[in-house]
Design a protein around this motif. Structure first.
Motif, short mmCIF file in Angstrom:
data_model
loop_
_atom_site.label_atom_id
_atom_site.label_comp_id
_atom_site.label_asym_id
_atom_site.label_seq_id
_atom_site.Cartn_x
_atom_site.Cartn_y
_atom_site.Cartn_z
N PRO A 79 2.12 3.99 -2.82
CA PRO A 79 1.22 3.64 -1.71
C PRO A 79 1.91 2.69 -0.73
N LYS A 80 1.66 2.90 0.56
CA LYS A 80 2.31 2.05 1.56
C LYS A 80 1.68 0.67 1.63
N ASP A 81 0.41 0.55 1.19
CA ASP A 81 -0.27 -0.75 1.16
C ASP A 81 -1.40 -0.68 0.15
N TRP A 82 -2.14 -1.78 0.00
CA TRP A 82 -3.20 -1.82 -1.00
C TRP A 82 -4.42 -0.99 -0.60
N PHE A 83 -4.66 -0.80 0.69
CA PHE A 83 -5.78 0.06 1.08
C PHE A 83 -5.55 1.48 0.59
N GLU A 84 -4.32 1.95 0.72
CA GLU A 84 -4.01 3.29 0.22
C GLU A 84 -4.08 3.32 -1.30
N ALA A 85 -3.63 2.26 -1.96
CA ALA A 85 -3.67 2.22 -3.42
C ALA A 85 -5.10 2.31 -3.94
N PHE A 86 -6.02 1.55 -3.34
CA PHE A 86 -7.40 1.59 -3.80
C PHE A 86 -8.11 2.87 -3.38
N SER A 87 -7.67 3.47 -2.29
CA SER A 87 -8.21 4.77 -1.90
C SER A 87 -7.84 5.83 -2.94
N ARG A 88 -6.63 5.75 -3.46
CA ARG A 88 -6.21 6.67 -4.52
C ARG A 88 -6.99 6.41 -5.82
N LEU A 89 -7.27 5.14 -6.09
CA LEU A 89 -8.07 4.82 -7.29
C LEU A 89 -9.47 5.41 -7.15
#
Length: 472
Positions: A79-89
């Motif tokens: 993920p490029k940032d934490w927003f993308e990481a939590f979107s994937r979660l």
């Protein structure tokens, strides 16, 4: 799992509710937070990830990405940032393949060492808030559990947050060290043979910290274990004291200075005394350090009959911290085996046993039969230097009685002689004279290794022994 009945009940209730749950688990380093959650759920997580100590944002995201893949995420890029990481979660948890607890229907997400994920200049907190507030808080099947040893971060950014996480946690769990009873269960489970006298002595050094107790080698005596773990230059706990504070607080110098000052005065110090002793200016940095030490259970704050309306006394109550500050930090001794039974040992033991008692106030109250009566517990010292007095522990009760407690650690059963009897009666008289208390003052003795009965013992109204501290 040893003990933790209240904590297991909290976890069970979080599973059984028909609403989204956000549980915050916090407590001192090494107290067993991660073990408790993992052992209870037995790998029934829909997702589990842990922060990495002293790593940058890119490395934190990489670890989070690996965890997403482990639980079924198909994305191959980090993920490029934490927003993308939590979107994937969120996508992972919404999928039909997401693991669900069979009994409750909950999807359990465990984010361990959460403070470590919040690296400098990252968007972690904003992304985490967005994840919970826009999605997680409306998913009745979600149980989100977060924990971390950096208690100050947990308090500032989750539990006491005035921003996006204000009042969002649905449940909190402060994990305390083991009691003596739970320590005994763990020691027995690990195949170690100890008398209750030795268990009390081990508590005086290691406290009720499961991690420390699990390091004990059943082939060695308690004294040998202490030398191997703490005093050897390559011992597992040789550098634990310094690591303890720097792993919890970004700027630990004030915390260490406060602990150093408090270790010199067993009854504790007022804020004014700490300012004089440490050189820390009166203001927010001192307030914050004191609050953080209290939140982690290293010190306690209490009032007594002498403190002003808004004044408090601060006192060390963590046995391992007191032991380390007294011996390993000052490099006072080279090994424990040559130091025990010395005058210095007995001076330390008296103080350390008092801390054991302070950590078992509920057991003491139970033995005294006053569990249902509210009380305040504090140390008291006379204002007058000439012919004054100091009382180790007063249990000031709402039923107009005060237990005036003497706590004594001796190798053998204690024998009260004429001098001790006179001293106890003197303390009671000085206390009544200086405070003007109209309550009934009850002489109470707590002795680590029993009491020899004689005529002087009959003057003590209530007598407790080390055995009483092992109550459930």
């Amino acid at each position: 799992m040893i003990g933790r009945e209240r904590e297991k009940d909290i976890l069970n209730r979080c599973l059984e509710t028909g609403r989204p749950e956000f549980l915050v688990v916090y407590g001192r380093r090494r107290v067993g937070k991660t073990y408790l959650v993992k052992e209870y759920f037995k790998n029934r997580f829909a997702f589990y990830a842990t922060g990495l100590a002293k790593k940058k944002t890119r490395e934190q995201l990489t670890a989070f990405h690996r965890s997403l893949q482990e639980y079924g995420a198909t994305e191959t890029t980090i993920p490029k940032d934490w927003f993308e990481a939590f979107s994937r979660l969120r996508k992972l948890l919404e999928s039909s393949d997401a693991r669900t607890d069979s009994a409750s229907g909950k999807k359990v997400v465990f984010l361990d060492e959460l403070p470590w994920m919040d690296t400098a200049r990252s968007d972690f907190r904003s992304a985490f808030e967005f994840f919970w507030n826009t999605w997680g808080s409306s998913r009745k099947e979600l149980l989100l559990i977060v924990c971390g040893s950096a208690t100050s971060w947990i308090m500032d950014h989750i539990l006491n947050d005035t921003g996006g996480f204000y009042n969002r946690a649905t449940c909190r769990m402060y994990l305390q060290p083991f009691t003596l009873h739970e320590c005994e269960e763990l020691i027995v489970k690990n195949g170690i043979t100890m008398t209750r006298k030795q268990l009390i002595e081990s508590y005086m050094i290691f406290g009720g910290i499961p991690f420390y107790l699990n390091l004990l080698d059943e082939r060695l005596s308690l004294v040998q274990n202490i030398d191997e773990l703490i005093f050897r230059t390559d011992g597992v706990l040789c550098h634990e004291y310094e690591n303890l504070f720097y792993s919890l607080y970004k700027n630990a110098e004030n915390h260490i200075a406060i602990i150093k000052a408090l270790s010199a005065k067993k009854s504790g110090m007022t804020r004014v005394e700490l300012i004089e002793r440490t050189g820390i200016a009166d203001g927010a940095p001192l307030t914050r350090a004191l609050s953080e030490l209290e939140q982690c259970g290293f010190i306690r704050k209490y009032k007594n009959a002498q403190t002003q309306k808004n004044g408090c006394i601060f006192q060390i109550i963590d046995p391992f911290v007191l032991f380390s500050q007294t011996f390993t930090e000052k490099k006072k001794i080279k090994n424990w085996s040559s130091y025990i039974k010395s005058p210095g040992y007995h001076a330390w033991a008296g103080n350390a046993f008092e801390i054991v008692c302070l950590n078992h106030i509920s057991q003491i109250r139970d033995v005294l039969g006053i569990s249902g009566i509210s009380s305040a517990e504090y140390t008291w010292r006379s204002k007058t230097k000439a012919d004054g007095a100091q009382i180790d522990l007063l249990i000031d009760r709402a039923d107009d009685e005060i237990n005036i407690c003497e706590m004594k650690f001796t190798e053998d059963p204690l024998e009260i002689d004429a001098t001790m009897d006179k001293n106890i009666r003197h303390k009671i008289e000085v206390y009544r004279t200086e405070t003007g208390s109209k309550k009934a003052l009850i002489p109470t003795l707590i002795t680590a290794n029993g009491l020899k009965r004689n005529a002087y013992a009959d003057n003590i109204v209530r007598i407790l022994t080390g055995e009483d501290l092992f109550r459930v």
